[in-house]
Write an enzyme that holds these catalytic residues in place. Structure first.
Site, PDB file in Angstrom:
ATOM      1  N   CYS A   1       0.819  -1.227   0.000  1.00  0.00           N
ATOM      2  CA  CYS A   1       0.000   0.000   0.000  1.00  0.00           C
ATOM      3  C   CYS A   1       0.845   1.267   0.000  1.00  0.00           C
ATOM      4  O   CYS A   1       0.342   2.338  -0.327  1.00  0.00           O
ATOM      5  CB  CYS A   1      -0.900   0.038   1.232  1.00  0.00           C
ATOM      6  SG  CYS A   1      -1.927  -1.396   1.382  1.00  0.00           S
TER       7      CYS A   1
HETATM    8  N1  COA Z   1     -21.414  -8.777   2.721  1.00  0.00           N
HETATM    9  C1  COA Z   1     -22.106  -8.948   3.859  1.00  0.00           C
HETATM   10  N2  COA Z   1     -21.531  -9.201   5.056  1.00  0.00           N
HETATM   11  C2  COA Z   1     -20.197  -9.312   5.083  1.00  0.00           C
HETATM   12  C3  COA Z   1     -19.400  -9.163   3.930  1.00  0.00           C
HETATM   13  C4  COA Z   1     -20.064  -8.905   2.711  1.00  0.00           C
HETATM   14  N3  COA Z   1     -19.374  -8.739   1.570  1.00  0.00           N
HETATM   15  N4  COA Z   1     -18.097  -9.318   4.261  1.00  0.00           N
HETATM   16  C5  COA Z   1     -18.071  -9.571   5.582  1.00  0.00           C
HETATM   17  N5  COA Z   1     -19.344  -9.573   6.080  1.00  0.00           N
HETATM   18  C6  COA Z   1     -19.752  -9.821   7.470  1.00  0.00           C
HETATM   19  C7  COA Z   1     -18.692 -10.560   8.267  1.00  0.00           C
HETATM   20  O1  COA Z   1     -18.778 -11.941   8.031  1.00  0.00           O
HETATM   21  C8  COA Z   1     -19.053 -10.187   9.676  1.00  0.00           C
HETATM   22  O2  COA Z   1     -20.148 -10.980  10.107  1.00  0.00           O
HETATM   23  P1  COA Z   1     -20.269 -11.458  11.643  1.00  0.00           P
HETATM   24  O3  COA Z   1     -20.393 -10.173  12.414  1.00  0.00           O
HETATM   25  O4  COA Z   1     -21.511 -12.279  11.612  1.00  0.00           O
HETATM   26  O5  COA Z   1     -19.010 -12.200  11.914  1.00  0.00           O
HETATM   27  C9  COA Z   1     -19.561  -8.759   9.541  1.00  0.00           C
HETATM   28  O6  COA Z   1     -19.899  -8.591   8.166  1.00  0.00           O
HETATM   29  C10 COA Z   1     -18.532  -7.723   9.941  1.00  0.00           C
HETATM   30  O7  COA Z   1     -17.277  -8.064   9.365  1.00  0.00           O
HETATM   31  P2  COA Z   1     -15.972  -7.235   9.629  1.00  0.00           P
HETATM   32  O8  COA Z   1     -14.830  -7.883   8.898  1.00  0.00           O
HETATM   33  O9  COA Z   1     -15.802  -6.958  11.100  1.00  0.00           O
HETATM   34  O10 COA Z   1     -16.350  -5.861   8.900  1.00  0.00           O
HETATM   35  P3  COA Z   1     -15.618  -4.485   8.955  1.00  0.00           P
HETATM   36  O11 COA Z   1     -16.541  -3.460   9.416  1.00  0.00           O
HETATM   37  O12 COA Z   1     -14.285  -4.581   9.634  1.00  0.00           O
HETATM   38  O13 COA Z   1     -15.331  -4.193   7.381  1.00  0.00           O
HETATM   39  C11 COA Z   1     -13.471  -4.228   5.863  1.00  0.00           C
HETATM   40  C12 COA Z   1     -14.503  -5.054   6.633  1.00  0.00           C
HETATM   41  C13 COA Z   1     -12.528  -5.169   5.117  1.00  0.00           C
HETATM   42  C14 COA Z   1     -14.190  -3.344   4.862  1.00  0.00           C
HETATM   43  C15 COA Z   1     -12.685  -3.336   6.839  1.00  0.00           C
HETATM   44  O14 COA Z   1     -12.289  -4.081   7.980  1.00  0.00           O
HETATM   45  C16 COA Z   1     -11.465  -2.687   6.246  1.00  0.00           C
HETATM   46  O15 COA Z   1     -11.475  -2.073   5.197  1.00  0.00           O
HETATM   47  N6  COA Z   1     -10.347  -2.715   6.992  1.00  0.00           N
HETATM   48  C17 COA Z   1      -9.123  -2.071   6.604  1.00  0.00           C
HETATM   49  C18 COA Z   1      -8.420  -2.952   5.673  1.00  0.00           C
HETATM   50  C19 COA Z   1      -7.382  -2.246   4.874  1.00  0.00           C
HETATM   51  O16 COA Z   1      -7.270  -1.065   4.800  1.00  0.00           O
HETATM   52  N7  COA Z   1      -6.604  -3.063   4.229  1.00  0.00           N
HETATM   53  C20 COA Z   1      -5.621  -2.582   3.382  1.00  0.00           C
HETATM   54  C21 COA Z   1      -5.755  -3.312   2.127  1.00  0.00           C
HETATM   55  S1  COA Z   1      -4.422  -2.884   1.105  1.00  0.00           S
END
Ligand code: COA
Length: 378
Positions: free
Chosen positions: A161
């Site tokens: 990143c």
């Molecule tokens: N559709 C519906 N539900 C989904 C889903 C989707 N596509 N993907 C995950 N969920 C569910 C999960 O299974 C989880 O369910 P549970 O509560 O029953 O376990 C719930 O949604 C919450 O998941 P979580 O992973 O805690 O969501 P979040 O709010 O953390 O969002 C990201 C996920 C990936 C968007 C977020 O964590 C993020 O962007 N983090 C930073 C990552 C980053 O910057 N990475 C760098 C990449 S280069």
């Protein structure tokens, strides 16, 4: 020997290649859910026996709320929405054809050169910095160098990143030391080939783009406007919470070369919670080292991975929320374009600052890594 002050270094041009094709959340979710239904039907017995996990549906509402992403640009839609394939289709190019990353990098580079009023003949170093390179050698940077008629040297560097900001740091150091006089830094972020479109947690995150920047000494700059680099700062801390295990060792490993861990995977929640405070502290400390406060900054061109993450970082830095003019968001339409995110924001929102105004480019993410540049409009 008389002491000579190091030269002032400026960004004199930037450019972007935005793919002509886009995929909306609606389209992506529809294809993922069709794929998941079929997967569950095909594996009903194993799911009932508990040996295979059922796939749950993805949701547009979740994606937009959790990430802020509404759509993403892709080099090609071919294959991505095909439930029998679930990955883009890029026909392999012959060795005498221009490679994909060179092709998109050259488009962005041409725009950056034009903005800087330069041609390939003025440039003497090319840095390709990206989260992935499509081959280890010959370097994509040398392919771009050749196509643009550039003398001097070129190399590729990875940095996940923060590849783009770390690449600009290397450009700045080369110019300050005198080992280069005009650097083209390119970020051909062709990310969709590495996305696991069968993974509900991450199928929506990434998009493709290429960005490019021309950096040179102030005394050679002829562009009508430029941004002087006041300072650069970088930080890394090892973490496997964002990881890709694809690499040249796979040939010797006797494992499935395209297993889930060979594609992008992460513990998104942990990344969110661990990286945001580190990025916020890094930004504050970088500004403090220059005698500046966050309120002195007229624009933050931040990494574009997640809207909630950007809001959290800005709130920790400023103690309040920021309007779009102060910290522009592009991830709603570009998705996460790996290291190019902060450069897209810079390119699209570099205008509108007054002479003397200070801005900051900052990336954060895998590694973990944080990279920043404090710039001043000239
Ligand atoms: N559709 C519906 N539900 C989904 C889903 C989707 N596509 N993907 C995950 N969920 C569910 C999960 O299974 C989880 O369910 P549970 O509560 O029953 O376990 C719930 O949604 C919450 O998941 P979580 O992973 O805690 O969501 P979040 O709010 O953390 O969002 C990201 C996920 C990936 C968007 C977020 O964590 C993020 O962007 N983090 C930073 C990552 C980053 O910057 N990475 C760098 C990449 S280069």
């Amino acid at each position: 020997m008389p002491h000579t002050a190091p030269p002032k270094i400026v960004i004199s041009g930037s450019g972007i290649w935005t793919p002509p094709e886009m995929i909306t959340n609606e389209e992506l979710v529809e294809s993922y859910n069709a794929y998941a239904r079929k997967f569950n039907d095909d594996h009903a017995a194993q799911i009932a026996a508990g040996t295979i996990e059922e796939k749950y549906p993805s949701s547009e509402r979740f994606i937009e709320k959790a990430s802020g992403i509404k759509a993403r640009y892709v080099y090609t839609r071919d294959g991505i929405l095909d439930t029998e394939r679930m990955r883009p289709s890029f026909p392999e190019r012959r060795e005498d054809e221009l490679g994909y990353q060179a092709e998109i990098g050259i488009s962005a580079a041409r725009e950056a050169l034009e903005a800087a009023g330069k041609t390939g003949a003025d440039v003497d170093a090319v840095i390709v910095a990206a989260a992935y390179t499509q081959r280890p050698y010959p370097a994509i940077a040398i392919e771009i160098q050749e196509a643009l008629g550039i003398d001097g040297f070129a190399f590729d560097m990875l940095g996940a990143c923060s590849a783009a900001t770390f690449g600009l740091h290397r450009a700045y150091d080369s110019l300050r030391s005198g080992s280069a006089k005009c650097v083209l830094a390119v970020n051909p972020e062709l990310v969709t080939p590495q996305v696991n479109f069968c993974d509900r947690d991450s199928h929506f995150i990434f998009g493709d783009v290429a960005t490019a920047v021309i950096m040179e000494r102030l005394d050679t700059c002829t562009a009508p406007a430029c941004h002087e680099i006041l300072s650069t700062k970088a930080l890394t801390r090892f973490s496997s919470n964002i990881r890709c295990n694809f690499g040249h060792m796979i040939y010797a490993h006797d494992v499935e070369p395209f297993g889930w861990d060979k594609l992008f995977h992460q513990s998104g929640r942990k990344v969110f919670e661990e990286v945001s405070p580190v990025a916020a502290r890094h930004i504050r400390e970088h500004l403090e080292s220059l005698g500046l406060t966050p309120d002195d900054v007229k624009r933050f061109w931040l990494h574009q991975a997640n809207i909630n993450m950007n809001n959290m970082v800005i709130k920790e830095v400023l103690g309040r929320e920021a309007e779009n003019d102060l910290a522009p968001i592009v991830l709603d339409r570009y998705g996460n374009a790996a290291s190019a995110g902060s450069i897209i924001a810079f390119h699209l929102y570099r205008d509108g600052l007054e002479k003397g105004d200070v801005g900051m480019i900052c990336s954060f993410g895998a590694g973990y890594s944080v990279g920043s540049l404090v710039v001043q409009r000239r």
